[in-house]
Design an enzyme around this catalytic site. Structure first.
Site, PDB file in Angstrom:
ATOM      1  N   ASP A 149      36.348  37.462  35.600  1.00 41.51           N
ATOM      2  CA  ASP A 149      37.757  37.421  35.845  1.00 41.51           C
ATOM      3  C   ASP A 149      37.823  37.029  37.228  1.00 41.51           C
ATOM      4  OD1 ASP A 149      40.229  36.458  34.931  1.00 41.51           O
ATOM      5  OD2 ASP A 149      40.947  38.699  35.608  1.00 41.51           O
ATOM      6  N   TYR A 151      40.354  35.472  40.621  1.00 39.65           N
ATOM      7  CA  TYR A 151      41.686  35.671  41.417  1.00 39.65           C
ATOM      8  C   TYR A 151      41.929  34.535  42.319  1.00 39.65           C
ATOM      9  CZ  TYR A 151      44.924  38.596  43.825  1.00 39.65           C
ATOM     10  OH  TYR A 151      46.009  39.269  44.747  1.00 39.65           O
ATOM     11  N   HIS A 156      49.598  33.288  43.503  1.00 42.35           N
ATOM     12  CA  HIS A 156      49.545  34.571  42.924  1.00 42.35           C
ATOM     13  C   HIS A 156      49.104  35.581  43.820  1.00 42.35           C
ATOM     14  CE1 HIS A 156      49.014  37.863  40.001  1.00 42.35           C
ATOM     15  NE2 HIS A 156      47.799  37.801  40.549  1.00 42.35           N
ATOM     16  N   ARG A 165      51.581  44.807  49.904  1.00 43.17           N
ATOM     17  CA  ARG A 165      50.725  45.068  51.437  1.00 43.17           C
ATOM     18  C   ARG A 165      52.222  44.467  52.490  1.00 43.17           C
ATOM     19  NH1 ARG A 165      46.190  43.270  48.689  1.00 43.17           N
ATOM     20  NH2 ARG A 165      46.437  41.305  49.794  1.00 43.17           N
ATOM     21  N   GLU A 222      48.836  37.979  31.965  1.00 45.47           N
ATOM     22  CA  GLU A 222      48.199  37.252  33.313  1.00 45.47           C
ATOM     23  C   GLU A 222      47.956  35.784  32.538  1.00 45.47           C
ATOM     24  OE1 GLU A 222      45.009  39.015  35.376  1.00 45.47           O
ATOM     25  OE2 GLU A 222      46.426  40.364  36.171  1.00 45.47           O
ATOM     26  N   GLU A 224      46.504  32.637  32.170  1.00 45.16           N
ATOM     27  CA  GLU A 224      45.282  32.087  32.860  1.00 45.16           C
ATOM     28  C   GLU A 224      44.479  31.114  32.067  1.00 45.16           C
ATOM     29  OE1 GLU A 224      42.208  34.883  33.990  1.00 45.16           O
ATOM     30  OE2 GLU A 224      43.667  36.360  34.379  1.00 45.16           O
ATOM     31  N   ASP A 256      44.801  37.540  30.141  1.00 41.35           N
ATOM     32  CA  ASP A 256      44.161  39.150  30.550  1.00 41.35           C
ATOM     33  C   ASP A 256      45.150  39.991  30.854  1.00 41.35           C
ATOM     34  OD1 ASP A 256      41.967  40.148  31.145  1.00 41.35           O
ATOM     35  OD2 ASP A 256      42.054  40.083  33.441  1.00 41.35           O
ATOM     36  N   ARG A 260      49.781  47.238  34.790  1.00 35.98           N
ATOM     37  CA  ARG A 260      50.155  47.489  36.301  1.00 35.98           C
ATOM     38  C   ARG A 260      49.948  48.815  36.737  1.00 35.98           C
ATOM     39  NH1 ARG A 260      48.509  42.279  37.499  1.00 35.98           N
ATOM     40  NH2 ARG A 260      49.815  40.768  36.359  1.00 35.98           N
ATOM     41  N   GLN A 263      46.498  50.296  36.658  1.00 33.40           N
ATOM     42  CA  GLN A 263      45.727  49.502  37.601  1.00 33.40           C
ATOM     43  C   GLN A 263      46.059  50.110  39.164  1.00 33.40           C
ATOM     44  OE1 GLN A 263      45.986  45.288  37.361  1.00 33.40           O
ATOM     45  NE2 GLN A 263      44.606  44.845  39.323  1.00 33.40           N
ATOM     46  N   TYR A 267      42.468  51.267  41.003  1.00 37.22           N
ATOM     47  CA  TYR A 267      41.827  50.273  41.511  1.00 37.22           C
ATOM     48  C   TYR A 267      41.182  50.495  43.146  1.00 37.22           C
ATOM     49  CZ  TYR A 267      45.227  48.496  45.182  1.00 37.22           C
ATOM     50  OH  TYR A 267      45.909  48.156  46.208  1.00 37.22           O
ATOM     51  N   LYS A 276      42.329  46.772  32.507  1.00 36.58           N
ATOM     52  CA  LYS A 276      41.992  45.241  31.901  1.00 36.58           C
ATOM     53  C   LYS A 276      41.102  45.442  30.867  1.00 36.58           C
ATOM     54  CE  LYS A 276      44.207  42.657  35.121  1.00 36.58           C
ATOM     55  NZ  LYS A 276      43.549  41.852  36.088  1.00 36.58           N
ATOM     56  N   THR A 280      41.653  40.976  25.968  1.00 35.71           N
ATOM     57  CA  THR A 280      41.763  39.811  26.602  1.00 35.71           C
ATOM     58  C   THR A 280      41.854  38.988  25.608  1.00 35.71           C
ATOM     59  OG1 THR A 280      40.547  40.289  28.685  1.00 35.71           O
ATOM     60  CG2 THR A 280      40.974  38.040  28.312  1.00 35.71           C
ATOM     61  N   THR A 373      45.267  34.549  37.284  1.00 37.07           N
ATOM     62  CA  THR A 373      46.577  34.448  36.956  1.00 37.07           C
ATOM     63  C   THR A 373      46.849  33.230  37.668  1.00 37.07           C
ATOM     64  OG1 THR A 373      47.017  36.737  37.027  1.00 37.07           O
ATOM     65  CG2 THR A 373      48.852  35.060  37.153  1.00 37.07           C
ATOM     66  N   GLU A 387      55.335  39.059  38.988  1.00 36.66           N
ATOM     67  CA  GLU A 387      55.778  38.298  39.972  1.00 36.66           C
ATOM     68  C   GLU A 387      57.326  37.776  39.398  1.00 36.66           C
ATOM     69  OE1 GLU A 387      52.566  35.411  41.384  1.00 36.66           O
ATOM     70  OE2 GLU A 387      52.062  36.253  39.384  1.00 36.66           O
TER      71      GLU A 387
END
Length: 440
Positions: A149, A151, A156, A165, A222, A224, A256, A260, A263, A267, A276, A280, A373, A387
């Site tokens: 997968d 990114y 996104h 962040r 997600e 995709e 996917d 959250r 994760q 992560y 994850k 899927t 995503t 989002e």
């Protein structure tokens, strides 16, 4: 089997070409004669899974056509690769074979070709070879040796970076230099329509010193696409970016599913794991790159210019409209919660495959590569509830009442995608999953 010419392939894309299967000529149909996506199906009358092609509201049984002598392969390819429960053996024959079968099928199904009557006017053969799509059970189309997968949506990645962040430094320095990806779990890839059970895992609550164990509270989608590797590479022999599309058989829709909260705790430092691995979902029909050729567009401008091994000339984006629908259990209708387009993807499929193999990693026929995503530039074009609701701070209003921050038990999520042509559309069908409660 003759090698298909450019003229032969162009004829299969002619927007004026019509099929004697009337439903394929409906402008809103996902499966016109210009599409001819490959999948695997069975029926109540014949439980043996085999290869088919979607045309209008029908599935054309390629195993029957092959046995009837209407699909020719080379003498070295005499076995009926369509009488298999996965597309892998057919895909492994190579791009000339894929294209030859496409050309032959288009001629058999079109009006006004020399081959039209061969199938159309043989009532007994037609009865064996055509199955109503509504009567077909659709299976996972490929045996998937590996799943990766990526990114690769700048929008996104920027949204997530801004959320968790610093909005002024949303993208990490490496994001604009290479397609970021991770190795996923091939064993839990399922076909559209397969229920998905809410995962359990460790959750770190803000007011707790240690994690607790329980059901995911922030279950998400997600939106995709994925591509299927059609020609692998040997260990230690990278695929050049300019050659990468020749290694791709086709594309599917891909959800996917993402936990959250699980994760967020797990992560660091190595990335997602249980968040994850639980499921899927992919759509059952693989749309070939040849069918998508008329919808090729330029990819977004990439700054800084990628390193040499990630450069390719020409247009490598595709104009694929995408949408997400959510229907609560018992609701009379679904709510469209997002609309976006694959053309927004910053890193292309070719760049993803080139980067995946540049260190010497080998790929195999049937490997699945997720796009990551897909989010667009506007709030209604974001490809995840994370989002769309900004981590549940701005819940979505549903048509049938109620709101959603994240997915609740019983919710059914549907991804749809299509390329809009002149009077026809090349669609992917649907990618559907309904959420079941977590295991106790």
């Amino acid at each position: 089997m003759n090698h298909p010419t450019t003229r032969d392939l162009q004829a299969t894309l002619d927007p004026q070409r019509k099929s004697w299967i009337d439903s394929a000529n409906d402008a809103a149909c996902d499966f016109p004669i210009q599409n001819l996506p490959f999948g695997v199906f069975s029926t109540a009358q014949d439980a043996q899974a085999r290869v088919g092609v979607a045309i209008g509201d029908q599935v054309l049984d390629l195993a029957v056509l092959h046995d009837a002598g209407l699909l020719s392969l080379s003498s070295a390819q005499s076995a009926n690769v369509f009488a298999r429960a996965a597309l892998n053996d057919f895909i492994a024959l190579g791009r000339d074979a894929w294209r030859s079968v496409r050309v032959q099928l288009s001629s058999l199904l079109a009006t006004g070709t020399a081959e039209t009557a061969t199938l159309r006017d043989d009532a007994a053969l037609r009865a064996r070879a055509l199955v109503k799509l509504a009567d077909a059970k659709l299976h996972l189309p490929v045996d998937i040796p590996g799943y990766t997968d990526f990114y690769s949506s700048k929008e996104h990645a920027t949204n997530v970076g801004s959320m968790f962040r610093d909005p002024k430094n949303a993208l990490l320095p490496n994001w604009s230099e290479m397609p970021i990806g991770y190795n996923g779990r091939a064993s839990s890839v399922v076909v559209s329509g397969t229920p998905v059970r809410r995962p359990n895992g460790q959750l770190k609550l803000p007011d707790q010193e240690r994690p607790v164990f329980g059901a995911c509270r922030k279950l998400d989608i997600e939106l995709e696409t994925g591509f299927i590797v059609g020609r692998g590479n040997a260990l230690g022999e990278p695929i050049a970016c300019e050659d990468a599309e020749a290694h791709i058989f086709g594309m599917v829709l891909l959800n996917d599913w993402s936990a959250r909260d699980i994760q967020q705790w797990e992560y660091v430092p190595l990335g997602p794991f249980n968040a994850k691995t639980f499921a899927t979902t992919i759509s059952p029909w693989v749309v070939t790159l040849d069918a998508l050729e008329p919808f090729r567009v330029a990819q977004p401008v990439q700054e800084p210019q990628p390193l040499d091994y990630l450069r390719h000339a020409g247009k490598h984006g595709f104009d694929i409209a995408l949408e997400v629908l959510l229907r609560p259990e018992g609701a009379s209708e679904a709510t469209t919660i997002a609309r976006t387009n694959f053309r927004h993807m910053y890193w292309t499929m070719a760049q993803q495959l080139a980067h995946h193999t540049v260190a010497g990693c080998n790929t195999r026929v049937g490997d699945l590569m997720g796009s990551g995503t897909i989010s667009g530039p506007t709030p209604d074009s974001f490809g995840s509830l994370l989002e769309l609701t900004w981590n549940a701070k701005n819940p979505l209003e549903l048509k049938t009442g109620g709101t959603r921050g994240f997915i609740e038990d019983g919710d059914e999520l549907t991804l749809a995608g299509w390329c809009q042509g002149d009077g026809y559309r090349v669609g992917f069908g649907e990618c559907v999953g309904k959420i079941l409660p977590a295991a106790r």
